[in-house]
Design an enzyme around this catalytic site. Structure first.
Site, short mmCIF file in Angstrom:
data_model
loop_
_atom_site.label_atom_id
_atom_site.label_comp_id
_atom_site.label_asym_id
_atom_site.label_seq_id
_atom_site.Cartn_x
_atom_site.Cartn_y
_atom_site.Cartn_z
N ARG A 271 -0.34 4.52 0.28
CA ARG A 271 -0.88 5.51 1.22
C ARG A 271 -0.29 5.23 2.61
NH1 ARG A 271 -6.10 8.03 0.19
NH2 ARG A 271 -6.57 6.57 -1.48
N GLU B 223 0.84 -1.20 0.00
CA GLU B 223 0.00 0.00 0.00
C GLU B 223 0.88 1.25 0.00
OE1 GLU B 223 -3.43 0.88 -0.18
OE2 GLU B 223 -2.41 2.81 -0.23
N THR C 39 -5.85 -1.66 -7.20
CA THR C 39 -5.37 -0.30 -6.94
C THR C 39 -6.47 0.76 -7.02
OG1 THR C 39 -4.62 -0.39 -9.23
CG2 THR C 39 -2.94 -0.67 -7.53
N MET D 288 -18.33 0.93 -9.24
CA MET D 288 -17.19 1.24 -8.35
C MET D 288 -17.70 1.31 -6.92
SD MET D 288 -14.94 3.94 -10.48
CE MET D 288 -13.93 3.41 -11.85
N LEU E 190 -24.57 14.13 -4.42
CA LEU E 190 -25.76 14.24 -3.56
C LEU E 190 -25.43 13.99 -2.09
CD1 LEU E 190 -28.30 12.61 -6.01
CD2 LEU E 190 -27.77 15.03 -5.70
N GLY F 223 -22.25 17.38 -11.17
CA GLY F 223 -22.55 15.96 -11.14
C GLY F 223 -23.54 15.61 -10.04
N LEU G 259 -3.89 1.93 5.75
CA LEU G 259 -4.64 0.96 4.96
C LEU G 259 -6.09 1.43 4.78
CD1 LEU G 259 -3.21 -2.25 6.65
CD2 LEU G 259 -2.91 -1.60 4.24
N HIS H 10 -18.21 -2.76 -1.67
CA HIS H 10 -18.67 -4.13 -1.39
C HIS H 10 -18.54 -5.03 -2.60
CE1 HIS H 10 -22.07 -1.33 -1.91
NE2 HIS H 10 -22.63 -2.25 -2.66
N HIS I 144 -43.01 -6.04 14.28
CA HIS I 144 -43.80 -4.82 14.32
C HIS I 144 -43.48 -4.05 15.59
CE1 HIS I 144 -47.18 -2.09 13.87
NE2 HIS I 144 -47.48 -2.32 15.15
#
Ligand code: NAI
Length: 467
Positions: free
Chosen positions: A36, A34, A144, A320, A187, A181, A39, A323, A446
């Site tokens: 960065r 990695e 990546t 993208m 949003l 966008g 992790l 999960h 309920h």
């Protein structure tokens, strides 16, 4: 640390770190590289996790400021301490990234810091700034991820013109925020800054927000977001953004009328999608094939065009989503181990964590029409759900699409409270090939929001109880 492994995973995001853990569970000697300093990839560091933290904190702020007193909770004057809020967000991120380091130790995975490039189909070079080291591996997994894209002529400086990364760390609430966008990032981040006090304008190229979403849901979603005070310019193209002193000038042209307009903002968020991050991996020299969008081509077992090299997550085709990458990470490790790992791309949920949330899985109604599949619809509004009524979160509905002949559930689309969690029930139902009748005959506690799913399933057969 050894320099020879069964598995080298390049990239420690949700695809890569999950792949590394599964490979280690399967008995492979595994390393994860990695670049960065922590992790977790985009998702944990500058994506899903910090944005969900800010979505939660900004919603609490907004409720305390605007809603509490009407139900008898007197708070006095509610004010924002943005610096403290950002620190709380950073703490959540830090705890989770450290959590992955712990999981690596627990699973005896070697964590190699540095920037990887592929030397051969069994060797990876890691650049650690002042030194380089070659590691050997029987299997190399490229994971990546992706990075934000921009529009021609618009340069993201992460100061005035920002990507999602910059929009997660403003040190002051922008008075005017323009978002290019109207997708997932636009949003969610628009909601955060609107709640914290910005005047937010979303410019979307197409005539609906979140293109690809079921039309009923996106129409309702737009209505709700407008009611919350977010401004929208749909069917509009941003043709340029320039900076004059600290102000951004945004040029917009209507696709329909061709009328041009110029607006000003303190900050501009560019959220027009992401592109695969394959820079510096040495793909070309290695003859690893990519498609026209720069995504690495893989077969159904995630094999690239070069033996022993695999790719998963945002660098290959498909949504993208963290999960989706995780599922692919598990599948590829199992496939290499000789097991039958697989990903069911028909049952990958998508969630937008606004308020209310939006969640969907499977076919939209528009997709079924396109595929010429005959279907039945069952809809149920949260306004008729007792839990939603008590909590006063009655906006939205559940929509279930089922096959007209077999009654098999083909798609589920929801907008409403907690639907991001509720979609898991329908993912499971669809994995098991459930019919809407199966869902309708399942007992739901309920009073819960999830009863809206049962009622929508009943509505497929025109027999809802509460509407
Ligand atoms: P997106 O693909 O969701 O939305 C981009 C939007 O920009 C689209 O609506 C598109 O029509 C519009 N657009 C494109 N060119 C434009 C132009 N010139 N002018 C105006 N509008 C234009 O991409 P976004 O929001 O950047 O997100 C990137 C990725 O990150 C997505 O694939 C998304 O799935 C993922 N993500 C997922 C989240 C979640 O699961 N909750 C949260 C945030 C991101």
């Amino acid at each position: 640390m050894s320099d020879s492994f069964d598995f080298i995973v390049i990239g420690g995001g949700p695809g890569g770190y999950v792949c590394a853990i599964r490979a280690a569970q399967l008995g492979f000697k595994t390393a994860c590289i990695e670049s960065r300093s922590t992790l977790g990839g985009t998702c944990l560091n500058v994506g899903c996790i910090p944005s969900k933290s800010l979505l939660n904190l900004s919603e609490n702020f907004s409720k305390a400021k605007n809603n509490f007193s009407s139900v008898g909770i007197e708070t006095g004057n509610v004010t924002l301490n943005l610096e403290k809020m950002m620190k709380a967000k950073e703490k959540s991120v830090m705890l989770l990234t450290k959590g992955i380091e712990f999981l690596f130790k627990k699973n005896k995975i070697s964590y190699i810091r540095g920037k990887a490039s592929i030397k051969s189909n069994k060797e990876v070079i890691v650049d650690q700034g002042n030194s380089q080291k070659v590691y050997k591996a029987n299997n190399i997994i490229i994971s990546t991820g992706s990075e934000p894209t921009s529009l021609p002529g618009i340069k993201i400086d992460e100061k005035n013109i920002v990507s999602s990364t910059g929009a997660l760390s403003f040190n002051k609430v922008p008075k005017e925020l323009v978002i290019i966008g109207g997708g997932y990032i636009g949003l969610e981040m628009g909601s955060v800054w609107k709640r914290l006090g910005s005047n937010v304008t979303v410019v979307e190229f197409l005539d609906q927000i979140v293109p690809g979403m079921d039309k009923d849901i996106s129409t309702e979603f737009l209505k709700i977001l407008k009611k919350q005070g977010i401004n929208f310019k749909l069917n509009s193209k941003v043709t340029g953004v320039s900076l004059v002193k600290e102000k951004a000038i945004i040029d917009i042209t209507s696709n329909e009328t061709k009328i041009r307009e110029r607006i000003q903002a303190d900050k501009v968020l560019v959220a027009v999608g992401r592109k695969s991050n394959t820079k510096g991996l040495n793909l070309e020299k290695m003859d690893i094939m990519c498609d026209s969008l720069g995504k690495i081509k893989v077969d159904k077992n995630f094999r690239t065009s070069v033996k022993n090299i695999y790719a998963i997550g945002d660098v290959i085709e498909g949504p993208m989503l963290a999960h989706k990458a995780e599922e692919e990470g598990i599948a590829v490790a199992e496939i290499i181990a000789g097991q039958s790992g697989h990903v069911n791309y028909n049952t990958i949920p998508g969630v937008i964590y606004t308020s209310p949330e939006v969640a969907s899985i499977g076919n939209t109604e528009q997709k079924l029409i396109e595929k010429n599949i005959k279907y039945k619809i069952g809809k149920f509004p949260f306004a008729a759900n007792s839990r939603a009524k008590v909590i006063n979160e009655t906006e939205g509905f559940v929509k279930i699409l089922a096959d007209k002949n077999t009654d098999k559930v083909l798609g589920v689309h929801m907008i409403g409270p907690h639907v991001g969690d509720m979609i898991a029930e329908m993912a499971l139902a669809m994995e098991f090939g459930a019919s809407s009748e199966d869902v309708a005959r399942t007992c739901h506690a309920h009073p819960t929001y999830s009863e809206a799913i049962k009622e929508a399933a009943l509505a497929v057969d025109k027999r809802p109880i509460h509407s």
